[in-house]
Design a protein around this motif. Structure first.
Motif, PDB file in Angstrom:
ATOM      1  N   SER A  36       0.546   1.384  12.875  1.00 53.28           N
ATOM      2  CA  SER A  36       1.488   1.346  11.751  1.00 53.28           C
ATOM      3  C   SER A  36       1.960  -0.078  11.536  1.00 53.28           C
ATOM      4  O   SER A  36       2.183  -0.824  12.489  1.00 53.28           O
ATOM      5  N   VAL A  37       2.125  -0.416  10.264  1.00 53.88           N
ATOM      6  CA  VAL A  37       2.514  -1.786   9.927  1.00 53.88           C
ATOM      7  C   VAL A  37       3.760  -1.743   9.049  1.00 53.88           C
ATOM      8  O   VAL A  37       3.853  -0.925   8.129  1.00 53.88           O
ATOM      9  N   LEU A  38       4.689  -2.641   9.328  1.00 50.51           N
ATOM     10  CA  LEU A  38       5.854  -2.777   8.461  1.00 50.51           C
ATOM     11  C   LEU A  38       5.789  -4.148   7.784  1.00 50.51           C
ATOM     12  O   LEU A  38       5.726  -5.180   8.446  1.00 50.51           O
ATOM     13  N   VAL A  39       5.770  -4.136   6.448  1.00 46.90           N
ATOM     14  CA  VAL A  39       5.732  -5.387   5.691  1.00 46.90           C
ATOM     15  C   VAL A  39       7.154  -5.716   5.258  1.00 46.90           C
ATOM     16  O   VAL A  39       7.824  -4.884   4.645  1.00 46.90           O
ATOM     17  N   THR A  40       7.614  -6.913   5.609  1.00 47.28           N
ATOM     18  CA  THR A  40       8.976  -7.291   5.238  1.00 47.28           C
ATOM     19  C   THR A  40       8.962  -8.543   4.372  1.00 47.28           C
ATOM     20  O   THR A  40       7.979  -9.292   4.367  1.00 47.28           O
ATOM     21  N   GLY A  41      10.041  -8.768   3.676  1.00 50.19           N
ATOM     22  CA  GLY A  41      10.156  -9.946   2.811  1.00 50.19           C
ATOM     23  C   GLY A  41      11.006  -9.600   1.613  1.00 50.19           C
ATOM     24  O   GLY A  41      11.128  -8.434   1.231  1.00 50.19           O
ATOM     25  N   GLU A  42      11.580 -10.636   0.989  1.00 51.79           N
ATOM     26  CA  GLU A  42      12.462 -10.439  -0.161  1.00 51.79           C
ATOM     27  C   GLU A  42      11.722  -9.769  -1.316  1.00 51.79           C
ATOM     28  O   GLU A  42      10.485  -9.737  -1.326  1.00 51.79           O
ATOM     29  N   SER A  43      12.503  -9.341  -2.283  1.00 52.22           N
ATOM     30  CA  SER A  43      11.918  -8.716  -3.458  1.00 52.22           C
ATOM     31  C   SER A  43      11.031  -9.705  -4.222  1.00 52.22           C
ATOM     32  O   SER A  43      11.410 -10.856  -4.422  1.00 52.22           O
ATOM     33  N   GLY A  44       9.852  -9.270  -4.614  1.00 53.90           N
ATOM     34  CA  GLY A  44       8.973 -10.097  -5.451  1.00 53.90           C
ATOM     35  C   GLY A  44       8.088 -11.067  -4.700  1.00 53.90           C
ATOM     36  O   GLY A  44       7.458 -11.925  -5.307  1.00 53.90           O
ATOM     37  N   VAL A  45       8.012 -10.944  -3.364  1.00 49.59           N
ATOM     38  CA  VAL A  45       7.187 -11.906  -2.612  1.00 49.59           C
ATOM     39  C   VAL A  45       5.714 -11.482  -2.524  1.00 49.59           C
ATOM     40  O   VAL A  45       4.870 -12.242  -2.056  1.00 49.59           O
ATOM     41  N   GLY A  46       5.426 -10.265  -2.957  1.00 51.85           N
ATOM     42  CA  GLY A  46       4.017  -9.836  -2.949  1.00 51.85           C
ATOM     43  C   GLY A  46       3.678  -8.882  -1.820  1.00 51.85           C
ATOM     44  O   GLY A  46       2.531  -8.833  -1.367  1.00 51.85           O
ATOM     45  N   LYS A  47       4.655  -8.071  -1.412  1.00 57.38           N
ATOM     46  CA  LYS A  47       4.421  -7.168  -0.276  1.00 57.38           C
ATOM     47  C   LYS A  47       3.362  -6.118  -0.594  1.00 57.38           C
ATOM     48  O   LYS A  47       2.663  -5.657   0.290  1.00 57.38           O
ATOM     49  N   GLU A  48       3.263  -5.768  -1.875  1.00 54.94           N
ATOM     50  CA  GLU A  48       2.392  -4.644  -2.209  1.00 54.94           C
ATOM     51  C   GLU A  48       0.908  -4.911  -1.986  1.00 54.94           C
ATOM     52  O   GLU A  48       0.122  -3.963  -1.895  1.00 54.94           O
ATOM     53  N   SER A  49       0.531  -6.174  -1.901  1.00 52.78           N
ATOM     54  CA  SER A  49      -0.903  -6.433  -1.684  1.00 52.78           C
ATOM     55  C   SER A  49      -1.305  -6.203  -0.220  1.00 52.78           C
ATOM     56  O   SER A  49      -2.471  -5.909   0.055  1.00 52.78           O
ATOM     57  N   ILE A  50      -0.361  -6.288   0.701  1.00 48.91           N
ATOM     58  CA  ILE A  50      -0.710  -6.139   2.130  1.00 48.91           C
ATOM     59  C   ILE A  50      -1.264  -4.743   2.464  1.00 48.91           C
ATOM     60  O   ILE A  50      -2.338  -4.636   3.064  1.00 48.91           O
ATOM     61  N   PRO A  51      -0.568  -3.637   2.066  1.00 46.30           N
ATOM     62  CA  PRO A  51      -1.155  -2.327   2.385  1.00 46.30           C
ATOM     63  C   PRO A  51      -2.511  -2.113   1.714  1.00 46.30           C
ATOM     64  O   PRO A  51      -3.367  -1.422   2.273  1.00 46.30           O
ATOM     65  N   LYS A  52      -2.710  -2.724   0.547  1.00 43.62           N
ATOM     66  CA  LYS A  52      -4.011  -2.576  -0.133  1.00 43.62           C
ATOM     67  C   LYS A  52      -5.101  -3.256   0.694  1.00 43.62           C
ATOM     68  O   LYS A  52      -6.195  -2.714   0.874  1.00 43.62           O
ATOM     69  N   ILE A  53      -4.772  -4.457   1.201  1.00 41.87           N
ATOM     70  CA  ILE A  53      -5.745  -5.169   2.054  1.00 41.87           C
ATOM     71  C   ILE A  53      -6.070  -4.311   3.269  1.00 41.87           C
ATOM     72  O   ILE A  53      -7.226  -4.082   3.612  1.00 41.87           O
ATOM     73  N   ILE A  54      -5.011  -3.815   3.913  1.00 42.66           N
ATOM     74  CA  ILE A  54      -5.204  -3.032   5.139  1.00 42.66           C
ATOM     75  C   ILE A  54      -6.085  -1.807   4.871  1.00 42.66           C
ATOM     76  O   ILE A  54      -7.013  -1.517   5.619  1.00 42.66           O
ATOM     77  N   HIS A  55      -5.810  -1.111   3.786  1.00 44.21           N
ATOM     78  CA  HIS A  55      -6.592   0.098   3.484  1.00 44.21           C
ATOM     79  C   HIS A  55      -8.053  -0.266   3.180  1.00 44.21           C
ATOM     80  O   HIS A  55      -8.975   0.348   3.728  1.00 44.21           O
ATOM     81  N   GLN A  56      -8.224  -1.260   2.323  1.00 46.41           N
ATOM     82  CA  GLN A  56      -9.584  -1.618   1.901  1.00 46.41           C
ATOM     83  C   GLN A  56     -10.447  -2.155   3.040  1.00 46.41           C
ATOM     84  O   GLN A  56     -11.658  -1.999   3.018  1.00 46.41           O
ATOM     85  N   LEU A  57      -9.815  -2.816   4.003  1.00 47.38           N
ATOM     86  CA  LEU A  57     -10.593  -3.372   5.112  1.00 47.38           C
ATOM     87  C   LEU A  57     -10.653  -2.426   6.308  1.00 47.38           C
ATOM     88  O   LEU A  57     -11.058  -2.812   7.396  1.00 47.38           O
ATOM     89  N   SER A  58     -10.228  -1.194   6.106  1.00 48.43           N
ATOM     90  CA  SER A  58     -10.235  -0.245   7.237  1.00 48.43           C
ATOM     91  C   SER A  58     -11.350   0.785   7.053  1.00 48.43           C
ATOM     92  O   SER A  58     -11.952   0.878   5.983  1.00 48.43           O
ATOM     93  N   HIS A  59     -11.574   1.577   8.107  1.00 51.73           N
ATOM     94  CA  HIS A  59     -12.593   2.631   7.997  1.00 51.73           C
ATOM     95  C   HIS A  59     -12.130   3.751   7.072  1.00 51.73           C
ATOM     96  O   HIS A  59     -12.862   4.672   6.775  1.00 51.73           O
ATOM     97  N   ARG A  60     -10.880   3.668   6.606  1.00 56.23           N
ATOM     98  CA  ARG A  60     -10.342   4.695   5.718  1.00 56.23           C
ATOM     99  C   ARG A  60     -10.573   4.370   4.247  1.00 56.23           C
ATOM    100  O   ARG A  60     -10.075   5.079   3.372  1.00 56.23           O
ATOM    101  N   LYS A  61     -11.272   3.274   3.987  1.00 53.82           N
ATOM    102  CA  LYS A  61     -11.339   2.792   2.597  1.00 53.82           C
ATOM    103  C   LYS A  61     -11.919   3.814   1.614  1.00 53.82           C
ATOM    104  O   LYS A  61     -11.643   3.739   0.419  1.00 53.82           O
ATOM    105  N   HIS A  62     -12.695   4.789   2.102  1.00 57.25           N
ATOM    106  CA  HIS A  62     -13.202   5.817   1.192  1.00 57.25           C
ATOM    107  C   HIS A  62     -12.252   7.011   1.092  1.00 57.25           C
ATOM    108  O   HIS A  62     -12.452   7.897   0.268  1.00 57.25           O
TER     109      HIS A  62
END
Ligand SMILES: Nc1ncnc2c1ncn2[C@@H]1O[C@H](COP(=O)(O)OP(=O)(O)OP(=O)(O)O)[C@@H](O)[C@H]1O
Ligand SMILES: [Mg+2]
Length: 418
Positions: A36-62
């Motif tokens: 499990s990963v927790l992404v932290t940072g102020e509003s508008g710093v771009g947190k939403e791209s991190i879970p996308k990276i994690i999903h796409q580069l994982s065996h769960r990507k399909h």
């Protein structure tokens, strides 16, 4: 393993800051695991791209990727959204419904604004995280799911834990790996780079030449606080790209698009300060409105008393506190120099006399309401005028600053004959 550079390109992430690179590297490293990963940072710093990276580069990507904004779902329905419900579990539950944890079996769930989860939901979430088990609302059957969780928050989780709004055990379970994205102001070297990228994107989009900043405008760009981070920078680049005819942007022009940057307005609250900003003015206006509302409620109460019991000494005595509050407070406020600009106009003592002398109670109430409405109009008019001046008559910017739609502003301009 995919390189940081390739990942940035693939996910449209701009910037060369070392902390940003480190965050992306961490996401790449952790992706193939189920941690499990927790992404932290102020509003508008771009947190939403991190879970996308994690999903796409994982065996769960399909498998499925479901993003849930925990702050946007009402407390009453969030358990049912996440874990599903049985038919008849509550009024309106006419069908059995599968929740996200069932639907995303084999995939990833991104829990955005996880700090907003109600405590009861936190208990259910902890169970899923610990052994993959959950129970639908209104059911007693334990179900299994295999979901990877990535969560994000822009609030201080330690504070939330201290205030007992967030379970400490869940926090540690969620943040097995913590990925922190830096605030834009801490990524000085990326600010102009991002601005140029956005400027060129918007030039393409709106089919106009790309805007360019003068040297001093760049300096201001770097010095600015960017509390809305990249989201704010992008909005500013878009507004300027659309609105400015002269594509060479000077520091003076840029200033108009950055809230809280030295606008020389008359001192409103404190005379010792030479500058004030619009949000200050608006706050004061709100305060005036709330005070007016409170006065109006007091007056209504007083009027009811007068209507029920007539104007006699008892009524005056029983409501002495109220009368004092409504009239004396204003006199006191007027004595204070620093509230001159936006305080309610002083009411003369003859209005107190009206309570004592007149039998026409309605007349008294109407007088006050009319005066309040008038002063409110004046203030609104003043705010609109100032905002339009500040933005050289540009309605879009003025409307944004005033927090109203352009259409409403247009109506007001007509109404006030501006
Ligand atoms: N490095 C970047 N390069 C390009 N665009 C970016 C970058 N970081 C963020 N953005 C853009 O900035 C905007 C805000 O990003 P995002 O929605 O991920 O913020 P957030 O951290 O989730 O904020 P919040 O906590 O308010 O939800 C998006 O439009 C995103 O595409
Ligand atoms: Mg977000």
């Amino acid at each position: 393993m995919e390189s940081v550079q390739a990942t940035k390109q693939r996910f449209g992430i701009i910037g060369n800051d070392a902390t940003l690179n480190r965050a992306i590297e961490k996401a790449i490293q952790v992706a193939p695991t189920d941690i499990s990963v927790l992404v932290t940072g102020e509003s508008g710093v771009g947190k939403e791209s991190i879970p996308k990276i994690i999903h796409q580069l994982s065996h769960r990507k399909h498998g499925k990727y479901i993003a849930v904004n925990c702050g946007a779902i009402p407390e009453g329905t969030i358990d049912s959204e996440l874990f599903g419900h049985e038919k008849g579990a509550f009024t309106g539950a006419t069908q059995t419904r599968n929740g996200y944890f069932e639907v995303a079996d084999g995939g990833t769930i991104f829990l955005d604004e996880v700090g907003e989860l109600p405590l009861t939901t936190q208990v259910r979430l902890l169970r899923v995280l610990e052994n993959g088990e959950f129970i639908k609302v209104g059911s007693s059957k334990v179900q299994k799911t295999n979901v990877r969780i990535v969560a994000a928050t822009n609030t201080n989780m330690f504070e939330a834990i201290e205030k007992e709004k967030f379970r400490e055990d869940l926090y540690y379970r969620l943040s097995t790996v913590d990925i922190h994205l830096p605030a834009l102001r801490k990524r000085k070297e990326d600010i102009h780079l991002l601005f140029r990228k956005f400027a060129s994107d918007f030039a393409l989009k709106y089919k106009m030449p790309t805007i360019r900043l003068t040297e001093d405008a760049v300096a201001l760009l770097l010095k600015y606080r960017w509390s809305g981070n990249i989201r704010q920078l992008r909005n500013v680049a878009e507004q300027i790209s659309v609105l400015e005819q002269n594509r060479n942007i000077t520091i003076e022009t840029l200033r108009h698009y950055l809230p809280d940057v030295g606008q020389n307005l008359p001192a409103v609250i404190n005379n010792s300060k030479s500058k004030s900003d619009f949000s200050n003015e608006r706050e004061i206006l709100y305060k005036v409105l709330f005070d007016m509302k409170s006065d109006l409620n007091d007056l209504k109460k007083l009027t009811m008393e007068l209507m029920e019991n007539g104007n006699n000494k008892d009524v005056q005595k029983n409501n002495e506190g109220l009368i004092q509050k409504i009239y004396r407070e204003e006199e006191d406020a007027m004595d204070k120099d620093d509230m001159k600009v936006l305080s309610i106009p002083q009411k003369s003592t003859h209005e107190v006399d009206i309570i004592e002398k007149t039998n026409d109670k309605y007349h008294f109430v109407e007088d006050i309401e009319e005066e309040e409405t008038l002063s409110l109009h004046d203030k609104e008019l003043e705010l609109i005028k100032k905002s339009l001046e500040r933005h050289n008559g540009k309605r879009k910017l003025a409307a944004a600053e005033l927090g109203i739609s352009e259409r409403t502003l247009y109506r007001k301009i007509k109404q006030f004959d501006l």
